[in-house]
Design an enzyme around this catalytic site. Structure first.
Site, PDB file in Angstrom:
ATOM      1  CB  CYS A 171      39.481  38.317  48.049  1.00  0.00           C
ATOM      2  SG  CYS A 171      38.278  36.853  48.303  1.00  0.00           S
ATOM      3  CD  GLU A 206      32.227  39.065  43.954  1.00  0.00           C
ATOM      4  OE1 GLU A 206      32.913  39.111  45.142  1.00  0.00           O
ATOM      5  OE2 GLU A 206      30.920  39.277  43.973  1.00  0.00           O
TER       6      GLU A 206
HETATM    7  P1  NAD Z   1      44.559  39.949  39.478  1.00  0.00           P
HETATM    8  O1  NAD Z   1      44.183  38.494  39.045  1.00  0.00           O
HETATM    9  O2  NAD Z   1      43.469  40.820  40.043  1.00  0.00           O
HETATM   10  O3  NAD Z   1      45.390  40.752  38.202  1.00  0.00           O
HETATM   11  C1  NAD Z   1      46.029  40.172  37.493  1.00  0.00           C
HETATM   12  C2  NAD Z   1      45.101  39.845  36.174  1.00  0.00           C
HETATM   13  O4  NAD Z   1      44.801  40.943  35.556  1.00  0.00           O
HETATM   14  C3  NAD Z   1      45.819  39.043  35.377  1.00  0.00           C
HETATM   15  O5  NAD Z   1      45.093  38.044  34.924  1.00  0.00           O
HETATM   16  C4  NAD Z   1      45.920  39.756  34.055  1.00  0.00           C
HETATM   17  O6  NAD Z   1      46.076  39.197  32.661  1.00  0.00           O
HETATM   18  C5  NAD Z   1      45.048  40.972  34.111  1.00  0.00           C
HETATM   19  N1  NAD Z   1      45.249  42.119  33.768  1.00  0.00           N
HETATM   20  C6  NAD Z   1      46.487  42.976  33.869  1.00  0.00           C
HETATM   21  N2  NAD Z   1      46.582  44.082  33.368  1.00  0.00           N
HETATM   22  C7  NAD Z   1      45.401  44.089  32.818  1.00  0.00           C
HETATM   23  C8  NAD Z   1      44.961  44.970  31.462  1.00  0.00           C
HETATM   24  N3  NAD Z   1      45.396  46.060  31.323  1.00  0.00           N
HETATM   25  N4  NAD Z   1      43.926  44.673  30.752  1.00  0.00           N
HETATM   26  C9  NAD Z   1      43.194  43.338  31.055  1.00  0.00           C
HETATM   27  N5  NAD Z   1      43.645  42.613  31.951  1.00  0.00           N
HETATM   28  C10 NAD Z   1      44.683  43.049  32.890  1.00  0.00           C
HETATM   29  O7  NAD Z   1      45.945  39.743  40.266  1.00  0.00           O
HETATM   30  P2  NAD Z   1      46.117  40.392  41.573  1.00  0.00           P
HETATM   31  O8  NAD Z   1      45.916  41.871  41.666  1.00  0.00           O
HETATM   32  O9  NAD Z   1      47.194  39.729  42.357  1.00  0.00           O
HETATM   33  O10 NAD Z   1      44.986  39.523  42.348  1.00  0.00           O
HETATM   34  C11 NAD Z   1      44.740  40.112  43.783  1.00  0.00           C
HETATM   35  C12 NAD Z   1      43.496  40.852  44.115  1.00  0.00           C
HETATM   36  O11 NAD Z   1      42.344  40.134  43.814  1.00  0.00           O
HETATM   37  C13 NAD Z   1      43.400  41.312  45.518  1.00  0.00           C
HETATM   38  O12 NAD Z   1      42.767  42.419  45.660  1.00  0.00           O
HETATM   39  C14 NAD Z   1      42.346  40.252  45.943  1.00  0.00           C
HETATM   40  O13 NAD Z   1      41.620  40.540  47.203  1.00  0.00           O
HETATM   41  C15 NAD Z   1      41.362  40.300  44.795  1.00  0.00           C
HETATM   42  N6  NAD Z   1      40.700  39.211  44.815  1.00  0.00           N
HETATM   43  C16 NAD Z   1      39.131  39.162  45.128  1.00  0.00           C
HETATM   44  C17 NAD Z   1      38.479  38.110  45.237  1.00  0.00           C
HETATM   45  C18 NAD Z   1      37.058  38.406  45.635  1.00  0.00           C
HETATM   46  O14 NAD Z   1      36.254  37.111  45.478  1.00  0.00           O
HETATM   47  N7  NAD Z   1      36.476  39.232  45.780  1.00  0.00           N
HETATM   48  C19 NAD Z   1      39.036  36.958  44.947  1.00  0.00           C
HETATM   49  C20 NAD Z   1      40.193  36.675  44.677  1.00  0.00           C
HETATM   50  C21 NAD Z   1      41.316  38.019  44.781  1.00  0.00           C
END
Ligand code: NAD
Length: 445
Positions: free
Chosen positions: A255, A221
């Site tokens: 998102c 997602e």
């Molecule tokens: P994220 O939560 O996607 O990324 C950060 C997370 O990734 C942290 O929990 C971190 O521990 C983990 N992470 C980072 N590097 C990693 C690695 N090498 N290995 C494993 N895990 C790792 O945070 P973000 O990017 O700030 O989130 C925003 C994004 O999420 C946006 O693109 C948004 O659209 C998307 N999103 C989608 C939905 C949906 O339902 N489709 C909902 C909410 C957010």
């Protein structure tokens, strides 16, 4: 505040998955009664702890208690109630017609949902209750054991969930692991039966690579730049209200938030004026002092977003305060497609408005970019609607109220291409977390 979590190594992860797999194999998670009991307990977790949940989300995101009630708690309850009402019916075996000439007479078949086994749910920080517990509800409804990893970025909410989940759910079959990259990496090395990840595409690729080692199916997602097409001759005051109330909610960290607007030059001007009026009505003269306007999750995202404020011309807002991680509701006019704000998903309270000559140019603009999670449009024209549905590709097309299609449990929610793969909500989550098994019966004589 930066929390440190106890070490969680690959050995710990392996032991945890082995334990849960054993429980799943014992059959404990399969009966309808167990699934319903877990869902009822999950519901109680939410209703018993509204105040603590609201406090944690205020600390993490300055999220208003009203928004927490509606978007985090009540929406999750809506999903849970959908299962409690329909699960038995959905789990009933589906008879299949076996009307083929090469099989003996009397051959019958049906399909039924088989739980996958042990699921891993990795969640995002922007709606850290709803985006975590909705897929967890689906995984439990489907009869799986579940490892839950809340986002460490919403750290107060993560700590609260780590305390509450074991107090309400069956600890033999449901486990919470807190922390960031290290425990996630340890978990991803394990052989799960499904991985459900919500977040960005970079980590989505890491998840999918790890899953490939074990041929584990994934649901991703993700996000993307969801465009809003505003036709001329629509009710601009009403359009501005719908765009502002969804774009600036949770400080744009949604998102499926409207990412940018495509419209003609005249409408762009009128819309900007109307947006300023709505922002004033929603958050007052100074949104920084409003009790309902959110904050950016952390300094990294704050710095990323303030770097985007230089694109185009600031027509509304533009103020920021790093000590509070505050960025004002902002509208940028005269934005060019090659400027920084158009190169990545914004995921913050900045709304660029770009002008196009007509619908064909808007459709080409959308199709020249990654497939978005949603395409939004405000138009009274049926041909325009049909063209947007048939000539663009996205997770959903939504006319009239951005974001809200995701609140309906009867609709599958998910992306396509760069915005994700797979979907969930309601019975679609049941399909995601189950295998649809064929049962085939051929008489011997
Ligand atoms: P994220 O939560 O996607 O990324 C950060 C997370 O990734 C942290 O929990 C971190 O521990 C983990 N992470 C980072 N590097 C990693 C690695 N090498 N290995 C494993 N895990 C790792 O945070 P973000 O990017 O700030 O989130 C925003 C994004 O999420 C946006 O693109 C948004 O659209 C998307 N999103 C989608 C939905 C949906 O339902 N489709 C909902 C909410 C957010």
């Amino acid at each position: 505040m930066t929390t440190t979590w106890p070490d969680f190594t690959e050995t710990d992860a392996a032991a945890l998955v082995t334990r849960l797999r054993k429980v799943h194999r014992s059959g404990r998670t399969k009966p309808l009664a167990w699934r319903r009991a877990q869902l009822t307990q999950l519901r109680a977790l939410l209703t018993d702890n509204r105040k603590d949940i609201a406090d944690a989300l205020w600390a993490d995101l300055h999220k208003s208690p009203n928004e927490v009630d509606i978007a985090e708690i009540n929406l999750t309850i809506l999903e849970i109630d959908d299962y409690l009402e329909h699960l038995e019916e959905w789990l009933a075996p589906q008879p299949a017609e076996v009307d083929v000439p090469h099989l003996p007479e009397g051959t019958t078949a049906h399909t039924e949902f088989d739980p996958l086994g042990v699921a891993l749910v990795l969640s995002a920080w922007n709606y850290p209750i709803y985006l975590l517990l909705t897929p967890v509800a689906g995984a439990l409804a489907a009869g799986n054991a579940v490892v839950i990893k809340p986002s460490e970025l919403a750290e107060q909410t993560s700590a609260l969930l780590a305390r509450l989940i074991p107090a309400y759910l069956d600890t033999d079959a449901v486990a919470v692991v807190e922390g960031g990259v290290a425990p996630t990496t340890a978990l991803l090395a394990q052989n799960f039966d499904h991985i459900f990840y919500t977040g960005n595409g970079t980590v989505g690729r890491i998840v999918m690579r790890a899953a490939a080692e074990h041929l584990t199916p994934v649901t991703l997602e993700l996000g993307g730049k969801s465009p809003v097409f505003v036709d001329r001759d629509t009710d601009i005051a009403a359009v501005a209200e719908r765009i502002a109330s969804t774009k600036f909610s949770n400080a744009g960290q949604i998102c499926v938030a409207p990412d940018y607007v495509l419209t003609d030059p005249e409408t762009a001007q009128a819309l900007t004026t109307a947006l300023a009026q709505v922002v004033q009505e929603l958050y007052g003269d100074d949104p920084q002092t409003s009790g309902t306007y959110g904050r950016i999750i952390n300094e990294r995202h704050f710095d990323r977003l303030t770097a985007l404020l230089g694109s185009g011309r600031t027509a509304l807002g533009g103020q920021s305060d790093r000590t509070e991680k505050y960025i004002a509701p902002t509208v940028l006019l005269d934005v060019q497609p090659d400027e920084p704000v158009m190169q990545e998903e914004i995921f913050g309270p900045i709304l660029p408005i770009l002008t196009v000559a007509d619908l064909t140019e808007a459709i080409d603009f959308i199709n020249d970019r990654d497939k978005p999670l949603a395409v939004y449009a405000f138009t009274d024209n049926d041909t325009t609607r049909t063209r947007l549905i048939t000539e663009t590709s996205s997770g959903a097309v939504n006319f009239g109220l951005p974001v809200f299609h995701l609140t309906v449990p009867t609709l599958p929610f998910g992306g396509v291409g760069e915005s994700g793969m797979g979907n969930y909500h309601g019975r679609y989550s049941l399909e995601t977390f189950s295998h649809r098994k064929t049962v085939f019966n051929v008489p011997l004589n």
